[in-house]
Design an enzyme around this catalytic site. Structure first.
Site, PDB file in Angstrom:
ATOM      1  CB  SER A  21      17.943   7.268  -0.385  1.00  0.00           C
ATOM      2  OG  SER A  21      18.131   8.398  -1.207  1.00  0.00           O
ATOM      3  CB  SER A  22      16.206   7.713  -5.629  1.00  0.00           C
ATOM      4  OG  SER A  22      14.870   7.376  -5.395  1.00  0.00           O
ATOM      5  NE  ARG A  23      19.521  13.543  -4.262  1.00  0.00           N
ATOM      6  CZ  ARG A  23      18.410  14.223  -3.956  1.00  0.00           C
ATOM      7  NH1 ARG A  23      17.701  13.890  -2.898  1.00  0.00           N
ATOM      8  NH2 ARG A  23      18.003  15.225  -4.697  1.00  0.00           N
TER       9      ARG A  23
ATOM     10  CD  GLN B 137       9.385  15.522   1.026  1.00  0.00           C
ATOM     11  OE1 GLN B 137      10.111  16.104   0.244  1.00  0.00           O
ATOM     12  NE2 GLN B 137       9.013  14.268   0.820  1.00  0.00           N
TER      13      GLN B 137
ATOM     14  N   GLY C  32      11.534   1.232  -0.675  1.00  0.00           N
ATOM     15  CA  GLY C  32      10.922   2.214   0.228  1.00  0.00           C
ATOM     16  C   GLY C  32       9.642   2.778  -0.384  1.00  0.00           C
ATOM     17  CG  HIS C  33       9.773   5.256  -3.904  1.00  0.00           C
ATOM     18  ND1 HIS C  33      11.051   5.116  -4.401  1.00  0.00           N
ATOM     19  CD2 HIS C  33       9.623   6.577  -3.630  1.00  0.00           C
ATOM     20  CE1 HIS C  33      11.640   6.301  -4.427  1.00  0.00           C
ATOM     21  NE2 HIS C  33      10.812   7.201  -3.961  1.00  0.00           N
TER      22      HIS C  33
ATOM     23  CB  ALA D 187      14.868   6.727  -9.143  1.00  0.00           C
TER      24      ALA D 187
ATOM     25  CG  HIS E  98      14.058   3.155  -3.172  1.00  0.00           C
ATOM     26  ND1 HIS E  98      13.330   3.152  -2.005  1.00  0.00           N
ATOM     27  CD2 HIS E  98      14.432   4.451  -3.368  1.00  0.00           C
ATOM     28  CE1 HIS E  98      13.297   4.364  -1.495  1.00  0.00           C
ATOM     29  NE2 HIS E  98      13.949   5.179  -2.314  1.00  0.00           N
TER      30      HIS E  98
HETATM   31  O1  PAF Z   1      10.053  13.055  -1.510  1.00  0.00           O
HETATM   32  C1  PAF Z   1       9.995  13.244  -2.732  1.00  0.00           C
HETATM   33  O2  PAF Z   1      10.218  12.348  -3.539  1.00  0.00           O
HETATM   34  C2  PAF Z   1       9.633  14.635  -3.239  1.00  0.00           C
HETATM   35  O3  PAF Z   1      10.172  15.627  -2.420  1.00  0.00           O
HETATM   36  C3  PAF Z   1       8.118  14.844  -3.452  1.00  0.00           C
HETATM   37  C4  PAF Z   1       7.355  14.744  -2.139  1.00  0.00           C
HETATM   38  C5  PAF Z   1       7.595  13.812  -4.429  1.00  0.00           C
HETATM   39  C6  PAF Z   1       7.862  16.235  -4.027  1.00  0.00           C
HETATM   40  O4  PAF Z   1       8.519  16.418  -5.248  1.00  0.00           O
END
Ligand code: PAF
Length: 285
Positions: A189-191, A157, A40-41, A36, A38
């Site tokens: 965010s994807s959400r 994370q 950001g990714h 998903a 966006h």
């Molecule tokens: O941030 C995320 O999208 C997930 O937590 C990750 C790091 C890909 C692990 O599943």
């Protein structure tokens, strides 16, 4: 329009491709995602390109990091579109295993990071960071990249990943990707795709309220009071609940009473069924 980035689905195929790049003396980067994608990714892919000649983007909606009643089933799965979007970035390959490939029959191991995993998100979502740490360890060992990147949006994370990579001597450089915001300041965010238009308008207040908190905390307002004011402001703005607004040590994520070292505010607030995360630095860094 650019071509979709090629995909492999098994660890064997991934390793064969990475070995071929290594034989050519190329540096490999990994961008772990749950899809998903966006902007950001996509910014993570651009950022890691400065340190890698070939870039693998993994797409795997990891069941073990979702708790009961969370959105695992509803989580958007848009692999075709994702591969298409990656076509206009420096990404070289998508690794998209299924759950049986990632967690083979009899899988019985997990990675637990104590302390830093137990607070904040860890307290709200028990077991979440075990799931993240386990899958990220596996992805790092499956791909063996020189460098991997994780967004600062999921600040805790990132801190958990840095901890176990150091503790377990995993030979990879961990890069932090800048938090990317929408025009009104909402963290990408994807959400966010779950928000209806009314909720989306409320969500735009989150970042502004945290900026005010930062000003208050950097002024003469005690940190707990500054957090409480921000919580009240979020509820007044229409958020349904506030899971936490906490000013913490940027590295250990322990709660701070004064800004005597690099600090960060981490916050989670809920609108409808959506939990929104945000964070930003507070005080001198
Ligand atoms: O941030 C995320 O999208 C997930 O937590 C990750 C790091 C890909 C692990 O599943």
């Amino acid at each position: 329009m650019s071509n979709p980035v090629p995909v492999v689905r098994t660890v064997e195929e991934l390793r064969a491709q990475v070995a071929a790049w290594r034989a050519e003396g190329l540096r490999v980067g990994l961008v772990p995602t749950m899809g998903a994608l966006h902007h950001g990714h996509l910014s993570l892919v651009d950022a890691i390109a400065e340190k890698a000649d070939r870039i693998v983007v993994s797409i795997f909606v990891n069941p073990t990091q979702f708790g009961e009643g969370e959105d695992f089933d509803a989580y958007p799965r848009t692999e075709q579109e994702d591969r298409q979007k990656l076509g206009s970035t420096p990404a070289s390959l998508v690794f998209a295993p299924n759950a049986a490939e990632m967690y083979r029959k009899g899988h019985a191991s997990k990675v637990t990071v104590s302390g830093i995993s137990d607070r904040l998100e860890g307290a709200e979502r028990p077991g979440h960071f075990d799931g993240v740490a386990t899958v990220v360890t596996k992805l790092l060992l499956q791909c063996l990249p020189d460098v991997a990147i994780f967004g600062e949006k999921d600040y805790q994370q990132l801190a958990v990943i840095r901890r176990f990579v150091a503790d377990l001597d995993i030979p990879v450089e961990i890069m932090a990707g800048k938090l990317i915001r929408e025009e009104d300041g909402l963290a990408a965010s994807s959400r966010n795709a779950y928000l209806n238009s009314n909720e989306r308008a409320i969500a735009g207040q989150f970042n502004k309220i945290l900026k005010t908190l930062v000003q208050n905390a950097e002024g003469d307002i005690p940190l707990r009071d500054a957090e409480q004011r921000a919580t009240n402001a979020l509820l007044d703005a229409g958020f349904r609940a506030v899971d936490y607004v906490s000013i913490v040590d940027s590295n250990s994520l322990e709660l701070l009473d004064k800004l005597d070292r690099p600090a960060r505010v981490l916050a989670v607030a809920r609108i409808g069924k959506v939990r929104l995360l945000d964070n930003m630095p507070v005080g001198a860094q």
